[in-house]
Each structure stands twice: as structure tokens, then as C-alpha cells.
Design an enzyme around this catalytic site. Structure first.
Site, PDB file in Angstrom:
ATOM      1  N   HIS A  38      46.389  26.717 -23.220  1.00  0.00           N
ATOM      2  CA  HIS A  38      45.106  26.549 -22.525  1.00  0.00           C
ATOM      3  C   HIS A  38      43.940  26.935 -23.451  1.00  0.00           C
ATOM      4  O   HIS A  38      42.975  27.554 -23.027  1.00  0.00           O
ATOM      5  CB  HIS A  38      45.072  27.319 -21.201  1.00  0.00           C
ATOM      6  N   HIS A  77      39.805  34.652 -17.848  1.00  0.00           N
ATOM      7  CA  HIS A  77      39.320  35.310 -19.062  1.00  0.00           C
ATOM      8  C   HIS A  77      37.999  36.029 -18.792  1.00  0.00           C
ATOM      9  O   HIS A  77      37.003  35.841 -19.491  1.00  0.00           O
ATOM     10  CB  HIS A  77      39.171  34.291 -20.187  1.00  0.00           C
ATOM     11  N   HIS A 108      49.666  33.997 -31.282  1.00  0.00           N
ATOM     12  CA  HIS A 108      48.284  34.009 -31.765  1.00  0.00           C
ATOM     13  C   HIS A 108      47.673  35.386 -31.534  1.00  0.00           C
ATOM     14  O   HIS A 108      48.084  36.137 -30.658  1.00  0.00           O
ATOM     15  CB  HIS A 108      47.425  32.934 -31.098  1.00  0.00           C
ATOM     16  N   GLU A 139      50.625  36.193 -23.296  1.00  0.00           N
ATOM     17  CA  GLU A 139      50.435  35.128 -22.308  1.00  0.00           C
ATOM     18  C   GLU A 139      51.733  34.371 -22.026  1.00  0.00           C
ATOM     19  O   GLU A 139      51.847  33.687 -20.999  1.00  0.00           O
ATOM     20  CB  GLU A 139      49.369  34.139 -22.796  1.00  0.00           C
TER      21      GLU A 139
END
Length: 293
Positions: free
Chosen positions: A12, A59, A193, A240
Site C-alpha cells: 500500500h 497512518h 522496508h 506490516e
């Protein structure tokens, strides 16, 4: 009765939405990403999916650290797509099925998941960046969305096993809904990441491939991992991946992987994978080398 017809795992990354809105689908740096979603979009169209259950994280767009729930479900007829600083996107409001959302919320609570219920909250890129790559949106979306936000930002986080069990409970909730609906569960988030600190820009392609293999063949092994394991192997933001575990928990013990695309062009591999219940077979898989955009 409602039925889960498949599950999707997808990145995403916010830049996906920016590139999409700027019409960069044929740009050499972006084409491998967008082309990787075409088989999934075609499958959704052919299967006539009515509902996407989107497992994502907010977020700090609508939920904030002064009150950040572990699990939250949106119940409402529609949800705005959030402006995250680049302006309002040319997307219709995300449609909801209140009866289905309320049923899932009640079922999850009765299954001992203490859900937070939200209404009238904008939905950010956690859900909105992959959505137009999965579904057409002009003049409107072809179905409704059940947004379920999972805390992967503020510790303490739900454990990987708890997310797995959420997926199992979600399947029970969906299959107990009396209306004939074709439902797809979508787990979102990045693979390896990190976007801050000394390891900014960190990727681990070997671990990404291992994770995708375990997700398909031995997801229970992933449920035994600690958050620190995900961070060590994939970087801080790769936690995530527990949202992908929630998606996989909604499937049966064995799955058939229909498609996978992995494209490492920026700070995270932009990935999409499609599963159906069934015996595992060899899937169409694409991996594209990193490029300089």
C-alpha cells in the site's frame, strides 16, 4: 450465505497512488508494477466480487497516538478518501454495506475480539492506494468495502498469531452472513522496508521470497515469530506483514496461488499475490529487478 472466494496480499505504498493519479501506468519505471496488478483486477472482474474486506493500517490520518485502537472496523454507507498532502484524489467515495459491516463487527466481538467501531473517518493510502488497481472506479466502484484497521504503528502491537486468529474469526463472521455475497479479503502493507533511522532504505529480497513462500505453504511458522524477528529480517516497517497473516488466516489450510508480482523499485518491494482455497499448484509469478526511477 456469504462466501470468501479468494484473498489478496498487496503493498500500500503511497507513491503508488501518486503515480496512478499522474497517469504513469505506461512509464517504464512504473509499468512493471501496474502490469502486475492486471491479472488480479481481471480475476476480480471475472469472479464478480461484491465485497473487498480491506485489512490495512491508518497512518495517523484518522486515528492518532492519543487513542490508537488495536483493531478497528468501519461501519458506514461511505468513507471519504483522505487528502494526505497531495490534494484530494479523483476517486469516488468508498462505499460500505452497513448491514454486513455491523454483522462482522458483532460477530468478531462475540468471538472475543474487542473491536473499535468508527464512522465518518477518511480512509488513507493503507486502503486507497491499491484499491483503484484492483477495482475500476468510473463512474463508481463495482462493490462495497469493509475497512478493518490493524495497529502496526504504536506498541504494543497485536501478535502475529493474534492477527492470524483475527483472519480465522473474520472467515466465520463472513460465512455466517445470510446474504449471498462474494467476498475477497485483502491484506495490505509492505514487505521488507525501513523509512527512518540508520537502516533507511533497507530491503531484504531473500526474506521477502521466504515470507511469501511461508505465507502460502506454512503460515503457522510465521505466527510463531516475534515482532523483533520481522524488524530484524525486514526492517522496522515490515512488521506490516502481520496484516498479511490476518488475510491468510481467512483462508483454508491449503491455498492455490494464482498470481504473484514482485517489483523492487523504491524503498519497498511493491508486491501483489492472489490466492484461492484449494490444493497448491505452480503459479504465474513475476519478479522485476530494481530500476532507478
Amino acid at each position: 450465505m456469504a462466501k470468501i472466494i479468494g484473498c489478496i496480499g498487496t503493498s500500500h505504498v503511497p507513491t503508488i497512488g501518486v503515480a496512478y493519479d499522474k497517469g504513469k501506468q505506461q512509464d517504464p519505471a512504473w509499468k512493471p508494477l501496474f502490469d502486475g496488478y492486471l491479472p488480479v483486477a481481471k480475476w476480480l472482474e471475472e469472479q464478480k466480487a461484491d465485497v473487498l474486506v480491506m485489512l490495512y493500517n491508518d497512518h495517523c490520518t484518522s486515528l492518532f497516538f492519543d487513542l490508537y485502537p488495536t483493531f478497528a472496523i468501519g461501519v458506514g454507507k461511505e468513507f471519504q478518501v483522505a487528502d494526505e498532502g497531495a490534494g484530494l484524489r479523483d476517486l469516488p467515495t468508498i462505499k460500505g454495506n452497513v448491514d454486513l459491516q455491523a454483522h462482522i463487527a458483532e460477530s468478531l466481538v462475540n468471538d472475543e475480539f474487542d473491536m473499535t467501531i468508527f464512522q465518518d473517518k477518511p480512509i488513507d493510502h493503507g486502503c486507497a492506494s491499491p484499491l483503484p488497481l484492483l477495482w475500476p472506479h468510473k463512474p463508481d466502484w463495482p462493490g462495497t468495502v469493509v475497512p478493518i484497521a490493524i495497529n502496526v504503528l504504536q506498541f504494543p502491537l497485536p501478535t502475529p498469531r493474534r492477527c492470524w486468529r483475527l483472519g480465522q474469526a473474520l472467515r466465520r463472521a463472513i460465512e455466517s452472513y445470510p446474504e449471498d455475497l462474494r467476498v475477497v479479503v485483502v491484506g495490505t502493507g509492505g514487505l521488507s522496508h525501513q523509512v527512518h533511522g540508520e537502516r533507511t532504505g533497507f530491503n531484504n529480497e531473500e526474506w521477502d521470497m521466504k515470507f511469501l513462500d511461508l505465507l502460502e505453504h506454512d503460515p503457522e511458522q510465521l505466527t510463531r515469530m516475534k515482532h523483533a524477528d520481522f524488524v530484524r529480517l525486514g526492517g522496522a516497517e515490515s512488521v506490516e506483514q502481520i496484516m498479511w497473516l490476518a488475510m491468510r488466516g481467512a483462508m483454508g489450510p491449503t491455498v492455490r496461488k494464482l498470481h504473484q508480482n514482485y517489483y523492487l523499485a523504491t524503498t519497498t518491494a511493491m508486491t501483489v499475490v492472489l490466492f484461492e482455497d484449494g490444493v497448491t499448484t505452480t503459479a504465474t509469478s513475476e519478479k522485476t529487478d530494481e530500476v532507478t526511477a
